[in-house]
Every structure is written in structure tokens, then in C-alpha cells.
Design an enzyme around this catalytic site. Structure first.
Site, PDB file in Angstrom:
ATOM      1  N   ASP A   1       0.815  -1.222   0.000  1.00 14.87           N
ATOM      2  CA  ASP A   1       0.000   0.000   0.000  1.00 14.87           C
ATOM      3  C   ASP A   1       0.844   1.266   0.000  1.00 14.87           C
ATOM      4  OD1 ASP A   1      -2.277  -1.728   0.386  1.00 14.87           O
ATOM      5  OD2 ASP A   1      -1.754  -1.788   2.508  1.00 14.87           O
TER       6      ASP A   1
ATOM      7  N   LYS B   1       1.982   2.311  -4.828  1.00 13.56           N
ATOM      8  CA  LYS B   1       2.628   1.720  -6.002  1.00 13.56           C
ATOM      9  C   LYS B   1       1.820   1.974  -7.261  1.00 13.56           C
ATOM     10  CE  LYS B   1       3.821  -2.237  -4.276  1.00 13.56           C
ATOM     11  NZ  LYS B   1       2.606  -2.859  -3.882  1.00 13.56           N
TER      12      LYS B   1
ATOM     13  N   GLY C   1      -4.846  -4.854  -5.246  1.00 14.44           N
ATOM     14  CA  GLY C   1      -5.737  -3.715  -5.173  1.00 14.44           C
ATOM     15  C   GLY C   1      -5.100  -2.362  -5.368  1.00 14.44           C
ATOM     16  N   HIS C   2      -4.400  -2.155  -6.471  1.00 12.90           N
ATOM     17  CA  HIS C   2      -3.847  -0.829  -6.736  1.00 12.90           C
ATOM     18  C   HIS C   2      -4.955   0.151  -7.078  1.00 12.90           C
ATOM     19  CE1 HIS C   2       0.139  -2.083  -6.390  1.00 12.90           C
ATOM     20  NE2 HIS C   2       0.226  -2.739  -7.518  1.00 12.90           N
TER      21      HIS C   2
ATOM     22  N   GLN D   1       2.293  -6.273  -2.946  1.00 10.07           N
ATOM     23  CA  GLN D   1       2.559  -6.131  -1.506  1.00 10.07           C
ATOM     24  C   GLN D   1       3.865  -5.356  -1.275  1.00 10.07           C
ATOM     25  OE1 GLN D   1       1.721  -9.572  -2.457  1.00 10.07           O
ATOM     26  NE2 GLN D   1      -0.336  -8.812  -2.313  1.00 10.07           N
TER      27      GLN D   1
HETATM   28  P1  GDP Z   1      -1.034   0.829  -3.708  1.00 10.53           P
HETATM   29  O1  GDP Z   1      -1.768  -0.454  -3.769  1.00 10.53           O
HETATM   30  O2  GDP Z   1       0.397   0.626  -3.378  1.00 10.53           O
HETATM   31  O3  GDP Z   1      -1.256   1.687  -4.921  1.00 10.53           O
HETATM   32  O4  GDP Z   1      -1.564   1.633  -2.465  1.00 10.53           O
HETATM   33  P2  GDP Z   1      -3.053   2.026  -2.023  1.00 10.53           P
HETATM   34  O5  GDP Z   1      -4.066   1.050  -2.419  1.00 10.53           O
HETATM   35  O6  GDP Z   1      -2.953   2.431  -0.603  1.00 10.53           O
HETATM   36  O7  GDP Z   1      -3.303   3.310  -2.904  1.00 10.53           O
HETATM   37  C1  GDP Z   1      -2.707   4.437  -2.572  1.00 10.53           C
HETATM   38  C2  GDP Z   1      -3.745   5.525  -2.378  1.00 10.53           C
HETATM   39  O8  GDP Z   1      -3.041   6.699  -2.089  1.00 10.53           O
HETATM   40  C3  GDP Z   1      -4.557   5.818  -3.641  1.00 10.53           C
HETATM   41  O9  GDP Z   1      -5.817   6.300  -3.274  1.00 10.53           O
HETATM   42  C4  GDP Z   1      -3.726   6.903  -4.316  1.00 10.53           C
HETATM   43  O10 GDP Z   1      -4.471   7.744  -5.141  1.00 10.53           O
HETATM   44  C5  GDP Z   1      -3.213   7.646  -3.125  1.00 10.53           C
HETATM   45  N1  GDP Z   1      -1.917   8.277  -3.332  1.00 10.53           N
HETATM   46  C6  GDP Z   1      -0.838   7.799  -3.989  1.00 10.53           C
HETATM   47  N2  GDP Z   1       0.180   8.668  -3.905  1.00 10.53           N
HETATM   48  C7  GDP Z   1      -0.278   9.717  -3.163  1.00 10.53           C
HETATM   49  C8  GDP Z   1       0.315  10.928  -2.691  1.00 10.53           C
HETATM   50  O11 GDP Z   1       1.466  11.234  -2.926  1.00 10.53           O
HETATM   51  N3  GDP Z   1      -0.476  11.727  -1.922  1.00 10.53           N
HETATM   52  C9  GDP Z   1      -1.760  11.436  -1.616  1.00 10.53           C
HETATM   53  N4  GDP Z   1      -2.451  12.278  -0.864  1.00 10.53           N
HETATM   54  N5  GDP Z   1      -2.350  10.305  -2.040  1.00 10.53           N
HETATM   55  C10 GDP Z   1      -1.612   9.459  -2.796  1.00 10.53           C
END
Ligand code: GDP
Length: 425
Positions: free
Chosen positions: A13, A16, A40-41, A221
Site C-alpha cells: 500500500d 505503487k 488492489g492498486h 505487496q
Molecule cells: P497501492 O496499492 O500501493 O497503490 O496503495 P493504495 O491502495 O494504498 O493506494 C494508494 C492511495 O493513495 C490511492 O488512493 C492513491 O491515489 C493515493 N496516493 C498515492 N500517492 C499519493 C500521494 O502522494 N499523496 C496522496 N495524498 N495520495 C496518494
């Protein structure tokens, strides 16, 4: 530069999805090499949220090929629901998705066992998508692979043997074993479609590398959930580290040129297990709310804590990380002060390296940075950040010996500082 692995440096999370989406602008091929529909990206494009669980995030770039490598475990129902949802939003997927003939298929009994275990006292906080039991079948040499879908009689005999092996486990957990016919029927409607995407992924990825295409390997992950290098037993059941890109896609280590590690400017963890810098207070709650730290697959609140440099150094070592993408720096805006753990101490006061065992016994030692109130989202260079935010970025770079090539300062694609491109064409 033509091949790069992007890997989560924490517990997943890390944001990525956004970083991969940015980098895929220059990628001809995006390959997923491990995990299943637990990833779940979350991608935000033009204000619209799209969650992809199995299909590589590169799918939003019309020119890039998306490969699901043999290190993955695939739930066919989830896969085709995702493809249909993408198509419904106008994303053309035809001819752009390859499914490895050796990837393993998640079946209803995998979901059943995962669910029964998580309902019991020994739960570890999985996403209950059947991923762990599917990998157990793979290692036990009784899994169903995508290529097996071509022969219905083979499906039945593999399912029958697996059901027999699992029956005592299911009964001990208080469940009723499923029947062979019901399991076979559950995938019958997806069989032909899956075979239509099937290919020898190794040949395809190798071919792209040989013809000097830009190939991006997308980890699932994060490092600390890796089955070998994570906080065992609170880990996922596949390799999350960069090395998994080789075994999980069928190419050799000499083909990988660059490894980018993604870390948030703080830390989160889902599920059980050690988390040295965890915050169980108002500050943690505030970061959870402003960072939207709730599972994108399950919706459950994530555990939140300060950034942990000893663990980033560890991640840099086990992955060979040569650049950071630091995400969600903007989430810390408005806090009075920000802490970053720079070392661990033992209760006796000595400074420790990251221990292989007993991570829950360490005491993080913090460096404190002043807070800032200016919004960060307009910054396009590190120098444009408020002094204290800039100091955090520089501290991460110095303390880990790895430069920051991307700093993400907001949800939108444009809210990003790019110091150096991943693919230098
Ligand atoms: P992932 O699976 O690694 O992509 O992580 P998540 O499921 O937690 O998704 C990341 C969340 O954080 C998504 O809603 C993105 O739009 C958001 N996000 C990613 N980078 C940033 C950032 O730099 N700032 C903010 N505020 N949100 C971010």
C-alpha cells in the site's frame, strides 16, 4: 535503461499504483510477477478511481502490453470482472493482456479455507481471497495451472486430489468439503476466455527485452510481507522482493537493470505482526484519515506509524534498490511535528541493526522535524518544498544511501516531483 522493477519497501500500500502508472507512460510492457487479487492498486485518472487487483496497472496506458507472470495466482472470476469493468470505462484490453500458462488458478476451496482460517483464533489478517491456500497447493504439487484448463478431464482429476487432501483440514475448521462437480462448474464459464489470454509469458517477456523495449516489473505487496524476507509468519505467501521478478516471470537476474523502491513518507501495515513505529494515538488517527489509510480491497483501517529508516535500509539491501519513490509526503502537512525513526535501540540502550527475529522488541529512536502548513501539491522540484519537507527527503536519501527519483505530493498524476525518469531512453 530498458528493464526496471518497482517494489514496495514497506508493508504494501505504498502508493505503487500511482507510481507504476506514471512510469508506464514510458513502458512498452508491464509485468506482474507475484501475488493474486490482494494487490488492489488504486489508480486515479481524471478524478476517477479505478482499482485493479490482477491486471497490471499499465493497462491504463493504451500502448503497453500487460503480462501476468507464472508467479501469480489468479481468480478467473475476479480477472474477468476486472477486464469487463475496464472495458465498460472505455479501456481497450483486447490483445493487450497475457496470462502465463503456468500461473496457478484460485478455486472455491481456496477461498473457503482462507475464510475458515481467518474466522478462527489463528487468523493472521489475510485478505481472504484464497491466495495462501492456492500457493500451498502449488508447493504441494497439486495446483491447477492455466494450461490445465485446456483439458476438462485433467481439471477434474486435479480438483479431486486437492479436495481429498484438504477435506480433513476443512472439517477440522468446522466446514463442509466442496464437491468436485461444483468446483469444476464454477470455472467452466471462464475456461475458454482464459485460454484466449494464455501464452508462455517467459518467451514474451524475453522477446520484449531482446528487442530493447522498456519492460517494467510490478511487485505486489511490500518487502516486509515477503515470504522469505518479511516479518514471518505475518507475511504473504509469495516473493514480494525484486528477486521475485525473475522467478515469477521467467527471465534471469542479468536482465534486470534498475530497482526502484517505493516508500510512503510514513508507514502503514494491514493485519497482524510487528510494527516498531506504530502510532496508537490521535496523530496516528489524523494520518489515517488524511492519508485515506483504509484497505482498497477490504476497507479495513490500516495501522499507521512513523517512517522507519532501519527498515528502509533493510529493504534497500534485500531488493538492491537504487532509487526511491517517496509517496504521500503531502499527507503529513499540518502536523505540528514529524518524526522519523533513524535507528533502533534495545531496552538496554544500545543501537541495533534490523534483527531477523524479535523486531517487536526493538525501541525506535526518532529524529524530529518541524511541521509545515503550506500545501505541497504544486511543488515540481524538491527545492520547491517547504524547508522541513525537503529536510525529510534529504534525510531519507542520506540515511539510506539511495537517491529519491520521484516524490509524490498528491493523488493526481500531475502532483509529482520527478527528479529522474525510470527509463532513460
Ligand atoms: P497501492 O496499492 O500501493 O497503490 O496503495 P493504495 O491502495 O494504498 O493506494 C494508494 C492511495 O493513495 C490511492 O488512493 C492513491 O491515489 C493515493 N496516493 C498515492 N500517492 C499519493 C500521494 O502522494 N499523496 C496522496 N495524498 N495520495 C496518494
Amino acid at each position: 535503461m530498458s528493464t526496471a522493477v518497482i517494489v514496495g519497501a514497506q508493508w504494501g500500500d505504498e502508493g505503487k499504483g500511482k507510481v507504476v502508472d506514471l512510469v508506464t507512460e514510458a513502458a512498452d510492457m508491464v509485468v506482474r510477477y507475484a501475488g493474486g487479487p490482494n494487490a488492489g492498486h488504486t489508480l486515479v485518472v481524471g478524478g476517477q478511481k479505478i482499482v485493479v487487483r490482477l491486471v497490471p496497472s499499465g493497462i491504463l496506458q493504451p500502448h503497453s502490453m500487460c503480462v501476468m507472470g507464472q508467479g501469480m495466482v489468479v481468480d478467473l472470476e475476479v480477472l474477468f470482472a476486472e477486464i469487463d469493468a475496464l472495458e465498460a470505462r472505455g479501456v481497450r484490453t483486447g490483445g493487450r493482456i497475457v496470462l502465463s500458462d503456468r500461473a496457478h488458478v484460485i478455486l472455491p476451496y481456496h477461498l473457503q479455507i482462507d475464510g475458515l482460517r481467518e474466522a478462527g483464533p489463528k487468523k493472521i489478517g489475510t485478505t481472504k481471497k484464497g491466495i495462501g491456500p492456492c500457493y500451498e497447493d502449488k508447493v504441494a504439487r497439486r495446483g491447477l495451472r492455466v494450461a490445465d484448463l485446456a483439458e476438462p478431464s485433467r481439471i477434474a482429476s486435479i480438483v479431486e486430489a486437492a479436495l481429498a487432501a484438504w477435506a480433513p483440514v476443512v472439517r477440522a475448521l468446522g466446514g463442509e468439503p466442496l464437491g468436485v462437480d461444483a468446483v469444476v462448474r464454477s470455472i467452466d464459464g471462464f475456461r475458454k476466455r482464459a485460454l484466449g489470454l494464455m501464452a508462455d509469458a517467459s518467451v514474451i517477456v524475453d522477446g520484449a527485452i531482446r528487442s530493447k523495449k522498456n519492460v517494467l516489473f510490478e511487485g505486489a505487496q511490500g518487502t516486509l510481507l515477503d515470504v522469505d524476507h518479511g516479518t514471518y509468519p505475518f507475511v504473504t505467501s509469495s516473493p514480494a522482493v525484486a528477486g521475485g521478478a525473475c522467478t515469477g516471470s521467467g527471465i534471469g537476474p542479468s536482465r534486470i537493470q534498475h530497482v526502484m523502491g517505493i516508500t510512503k513518507a510514513y508507514a502503514t501495515r494491514v493485519g497482524e505482526g510487528p510494527f516498531p513505529t506504530e502510532l496508537n494515538d490521535d496523530i496516528g488517527e489524523r494520518i489515517r484519515q488524511s492519508g485515506g489509510e483504509f484497505g482498497s480491497v477490504t476497507g479495513r483501517p490500516r495501522r499507521v506509524g512513523w517512517l522507519d529508516i532501519p527498515l528502509l535500509r533493510y529493504a534497500a539491501r534485500v531488493n538492491g534498490i537504487d532509487a526511491w519513490a517517496i509517496t504521500k509526503l503531502d499527507v503529513l502537512t499540518g502536523l505540528d511535528e514529524i518524526r522519523v525513526a533513524h535507528a533502533y535501540g534495545s531496552p538496554a540502550g544500545e543501537t541495533l541493526d534490523v534483527p531477523a527475529f524479535g523486531l517487536d522488541a526493538v525501541v525506535p529512536l526518532y529524529r524530529t522535524f518541524e511541521g509545515w502548513t503550506t500545501p505541497l501539491s504544486a511543488a515540481r522540484t524538491i527545492d520547491a518544498l517547504p524547508a522541513s519537507a525537503r529536510a525529510i527527503v534529504r534525510f531519507i536519501e542520506e540515511a539510506t544511501g539511495v537517491p529519491a527519483h520521484i516524490v509524490s505530493v498528491g493523488q493526481e498524476r500531475a502532483d509529482t516531483i520527478i527528479v529522474e525518469d525510470v527509463f532513460r531512453r
